[in-house]
Design a protein around this motif. Structure first.
Motif, PDB file in Angstrom:
ATOM      1  N   ARG A 277      -1.492 -10.465   7.245  1.00  0.00           N
ATOM      2  CA  ARG A 277      -2.609 -11.174   7.849  1.00  0.00           C
ATOM      3  C   ARG A 277      -2.146 -12.012   9.033  1.00  0.00           C
ATOM      4  NH1 ARG A 277      -3.939 -13.064   2.115  1.00  0.00           N
ATOM      5  NH2 ARG A 277      -5.522 -11.597   1.370  1.00  0.00           N
ATOM      6  N   GLU A 537      -6.834  -9.170   8.578  1.00  0.00           N
ATOM      7  CA  GLU A 537      -5.828  -8.515   7.748  1.00  0.00           C
ATOM      8  C   GLU A 537      -5.882  -7.002   7.846  1.00  0.00           C
ATOM      9  OE1 GLU A 537      -7.008  -9.972   3.898  1.00  0.00           O
ATOM     10  OE2 GLU A 537      -7.840  -8.015   3.352  1.00  0.00           O
ATOM     11  N   SER A 539      -4.361  -3.673   5.234  1.00  0.00           N
ATOM     12  CA  SER A 539      -3.723  -3.410   3.946  1.00  0.00           C
ATOM     13  C   SER A 539      -3.632  -1.909   3.687  1.00  0.00           C
ATOM     14  CB  SER A 539      -4.491  -4.085   2.808  1.00  0.00           C
ATOM     15  OG  SER A 539      -5.783  -3.527   2.683  1.00  0.00           O
TER      16      SER A 539
END
Length: 547
Positions: A277, A537, A539
């Protein structure tokens, strides 16, 4: 082997592309939203109380920030027509929302007051209007508005242990509220929601405490005149974030066996979500120095590190095991800058100083980490609910440079010290236990809303204040509590890769504590810290399956 995404992230552009299909007409699921429901919630709030200064413009202060946790319940009734849902809801919360600030500092020759606010309970009565989205019509996006109430205590005490009576007000007050939220059906009877509310309460009358004014510079502390109490008023607004669970009584036997048009399959795989992030943060640290033997209602000094903006980064991960056990956490660091206001009352210089306020530039350095373990009490493609227990650590090192007097010309830094001079530092570590709930709700295809609400029943701060120019090092420590809240909107780019945006708010404080002032005497001191952040962010999710 097959891969399945269990947590994901979102970008604003991709969310905008996804929303038309989320709201498209389609079959309404057999889940019914109409009828009575009851539920519970956990969250936190930030109250902003602004005092009107009847003496004129203030040098500093008058707005009290009061953060804290809340928990409570709600009851309501819905009517449903196709994808439209409308109803009425009442909720009530226990709260521990407390803060302090300088008030009525209209003159550097006036001994101003320490204003405090505390909320022990609050609630709302509101209408809700929502729309069911997604192909299974099991997600309700809604807005709400109505009345709000609070039970709050407010007081103001003249500083420097002047001995004047404390001015007080309090009791139940009313106002209005607006809010918005998302609620996801996880069965025919149960649903999970995340909600933000803004509350505005009616103005209330208040009388300032008796003050003391120095009419001419003097070395005699008693050469002041009493200033009578004056009538004024105050306004209060509040921001709330709540994570809740509702139970509907209206489900029929057919509905109790509900299967959505696109079946939800329980996840029994081991899943690992890892990511990074960017964090843009805002921070504030405050400490109130009381008077020995007198406590913290009337102050000798207050240091406020404010408007500290930081840029930083985090690494995070979450692991869910087939049996339901979960572990998650993150570590991060940031660096930024802000301001320091160092206030003092009743300084016995050669010329007595009723009120001093120096300003310094601040470099802010933060490092922090969180680790939680929990159990997935509900784990499916569309919804995951996980109570957890955890631990957080937050380290903050603040360096003050330069010094400029903004109040009394007879006090410190009347001759400015340049910002190239390192003058003061604050080095603190906050450690806390976390008790909370994490939830992920798929509110539309590829789009997931994630919330995390934690109450901190035990917080410990240890640190040191170093007045470098005065060769004065003061160790500090105290115990308290706090709240940590997080909300993220996630969009799955692929089955593995996701991007997202979100927000976070942390607050920790101590009702009291001590500072070993200069290593010579223990004095009462209260500490508080706030950290807010915008998160961006990315992921990647790994899921192994034998199917």
């Amino acid at each position: 082997m097959r891969r399945r995404v269990t947590t994901s992230a979102a970008s604003v552009l991709l969310i905008a592309v996804a929303m038309p299909s989320a709201f498209a007409d389609g079959p309404v699921s057999s889940v019914r939203w109409d009828g009575f429901y009851i539920g519970a919630h956990l969250g936190g709030g930030l109250a902003l109380t602004e005092f009107d200064n009847p003496f004129g413009g203030s040098i500093y202060g008058d707005k009290v920030r009061s953060p804290g946790p809340l928990a409570g319940g709600q009851i309501g009734y819905n009517w449903q027509s196709g994808r439209s849902v409308f109803g009425i809801e009442a909720d009530a919360s226990w709260a521990d929302i407390f803060g302090t600030e300088t008030c009525f500092a209209h003159s550097p020759y006036y001994v101003s007051a320490n204003c405090r606010t505390h909320q022990g309970a609050l609630g709302t009565i509101a209408g809700r209007l929502g729309w069911l989205v997604g192909p299974d019509a099991a997600t309700l996006l809604y807005a709400k508005g109505g009345t709000a109430w609070t039970d709050a205590a407010i007081d103001a005490t003249t500083n420097d242990d002047a001995g004047f009576p404390t001015a007080q007000a309090g009791g139940v007050r009313w106002g209005w509220m607006i809010g918005a939220g998302a609620e996801r059906a996880i069965s025919a009877r149960w649903s999970l929601k995340a909600e933000y509310d803004f509350l505005r309460f009616d103005d209330v009358g208040f009388a300032t405490p008796i003050g003391a004014l120095q009419t001419a510079p003097s070395s005699d502390p008693s050469a002041v005149i009493a200033v009578a109490s004056r009538a004024t008023d105050l306004t209060q607004t509040e921001h709330l974030l709540k994570l809740g669970l509702n139970y509907r009584f209206s489900a029929s036997e057919r509905q109790a066996e509900w299967v959505p048009p696109h079946p939800i399959s329980p996840i029994t795989d081991t899943t690992l979500d890892i990511g990074a992030r960017y964090v843009f943060g805002w921070g504030r640290f405050q400490k109130d120095l009381g008077i020995k033997g007198e406590g913290l209602s009337s102050l000798a000094s207050r240091l406020t590190y404010s408007d500290m903006t930081t840029n930083g980064a985090e690494l995070f991960a979450r692991l869910d095991l087939p049996g339901g056990l979960m572990a998650k956490g993150f570590v991060g660091k940031g660096k930024g800058e802000g301001n320091l206001n160092d206030e003092d009352w009743g300084i016995p210089f050669s010329i007595f100083v009723p009120y001093s306020n120096t300003w310094s530039a601040v470099d802010d350095h933060i490092r922090y980490g969180v680790i939680d373990v929990g159990y997935d009490i509900w784990r499916e493609d569309a919804v995951t609910v996980t109570p957890f227990i955890g631990y957080s650590i937050f380290h903050q090192y603040m360096q003050g440079f330069g010094c400029f007097q903004i109040a009394n010309p007879n006090s410190d830094c009347a001759t400015p010290i340049p910002v190239s001079t390192f003058g003061i530092s604050e080095d603190d570590t906050w450690r806390a236990m976390r008790l909370g709930v994490a939830a992920d709700m798929k509110i539309a295809p590829r789009l997931t809303l994630s919330a995390d609400a934690a109450y901190l029943p035990y917080v410990h701060i240890s640190g040191a204040d170093d007045h470098i120019l005065r060769s004065l090092i003061s160790p500090e420590q105290a115990n308290g509590n706090g709240a940590q809240l997080e909300l993220r909107l996630n969009y799955a780019l692929t089955q593995q890769l996701s991007l997202g945006v979100g927000g976070r708010y942390w607050t920790m404080w101590t009702p009291d504590g001590t500072v070993n002032f200069g290593g010579k005497q223990l004095l009462p001191m209260r500490f508080s810290v706030e950290q807010a952040a915008v998160l961006v962010e990315g992921s990647y999710t790994f899921t192994d399956s034998d199917e």
